[in-house]
Design a protein around this motif. Sequence first.
Motif, short mmCIF file in Angstrom:
data_model
loop_
_atom_site.label_atom_id
_atom_site.label_comp_id
_atom_site.label_asym_id
_atom_site.label_seq_id
_atom_site.Cartn_x
_atom_site.Cartn_y
_atom_site.Cartn_z
N GLU A 239 42.05 42.86 26.39
CA GLU A 239 42.43 43.65 27.55
C GLU A 239 42.95 42.73 28.64
O GLU A 239 42.34 41.71 28.96
N SER A 240 44.10 43.05 29.23
CA SER A 240 44.67 42.23 30.28
C SER A 240 43.90 42.46 31.58
O SER A 240 43.64 43.58 31.99
N VAL A 241 43.52 41.34 32.21
CA VAL A 241 42.74 41.39 33.45
C VAL A 241 43.49 40.59 34.51
O VAL A 241 43.91 39.46 34.27
N ASP A 242 43.68 41.18 35.69
CA ASP A 242 44.26 40.47 36.83
C ASP A 242 43.16 39.60 37.42
O ASP A 242 42.52 39.96 38.41
N LEU A 243 42.95 38.45 36.81
CA LEU A 243 41.79 37.62 37.10
C LEU A 243 41.80 37.09 38.54
O LEU A 243 40.79 37.19 39.24
N ARG A 244 42.91 36.53 38.98
CA ARG A 244 42.96 35.96 40.33
C ARG A 244 42.68 37.02 41.38
O ARG A 244 41.89 36.82 42.29
N GLU A 245 43.31 38.18 41.23
CA GLU A 245 43.09 39.27 42.19
C GLU A 245 41.63 39.72 42.19
O GLU A 245 41.04 39.94 43.25
N PHE A 246 41.03 39.84 41.00
CA PHE A 246 39.63 40.26 40.89
C PHE A 246 38.71 39.26 41.60
O PHE A 246 37.85 39.64 42.40
N VAL A 247 38.91 37.97 41.33
CA VAL A 247 38.04 36.95 41.92
C VAL A 247 38.19 36.94 43.44
O VAL A 247 37.19 36.92 44.17
N PHE A 248 39.43 36.98 43.93
CA PHE A 248 39.63 36.95 45.38
C PHE A 248 39.11 38.22 46.05
O PHE A 248 38.57 38.16 47.16
N GLU A 249 39.23 39.35 45.37
CA GLU A 249 38.70 40.60 45.92
C GLU A 249 37.19 40.51 46.08
O GLU A 249 36.63 40.89 47.11
N ILE A 250 36.51 39.98 45.08
CA ILE A 250 35.06 39.86 45.13
C ILE A 250 34.64 38.79 46.14
O ILE A 250 33.68 38.97 46.90
N LYS A 251 35.36 37.67 46.19
CA LYS A 251 35.00 36.57 47.10
C LYS A 251 35.22 36.92 48.57
O LYS A 251 34.59 36.32 49.44
N ARG A 252 36.10 37.88 48.87
CA ARG A 252 36.37 38.26 50.26
C ARG A 252 35.13 38.84 50.93
O ARG A 252 34.97 38.75 52.14
N ARG A 253 34.26 39.42 50.16
CA ARG A 253 33.05 40.03 50.71
C ARG A 253 31.99 38.96 50.91
O ARG A 253 31.92 37.99 50.16
N ASP A 254 31.13 39.16 51.89
CA ASP A 254 30.04 38.21 52.12
C ASP A 254 29.00 38.31 51.01
O ASP A 254 28.48 37.31 50.54
#
Length: 145
Positions: A33-48
């Motif tokens: 399954e294709s995963v937008d990995l960079r976007e996922f990681v940055f989305e999660i990291k943006r939160r405290d």
Amino acid sequence: MKEYQRKQLLERVEREGATVGANIPEAIDVQGESVDLREFVFEIKRRDTVPAGERERVDEAKKNLRRERLQRRQLLEEGDITYEEGEDLAAAIVGIDRALNALESLGPTDLERESEAKEAADQKRWMSFLKQALGRDDANNRGRL
């Protein structure tokens, strides 16, 4: 691919600090399954902190990334591939490691697990040092020190 090239690539992906300066891949195929990995990681990291509902999603992503890393490493180690394919695999593995490091640094830590991981890393470094100091070749003396 020649054996010495394979060893160089394997050493690159296992090197401590290999992820320093490495980029998280834009997208990656994980478990077919294709995963937008960079976007996922940055989305999660943006939160405290990671909300409880997202924690399962992050844990599942980490589990799938570890599985994908293992499969790619095995292909690099044992697969009938060209050097160029091996370089691509090595870059992908380091990118996966970079993403895992970012995801692992989220939220509360398990101090006992962290302590065990540090102890295992120390032991690995010590064994590596001893093998180098004694001039032992890892491939020819597996299991002996």
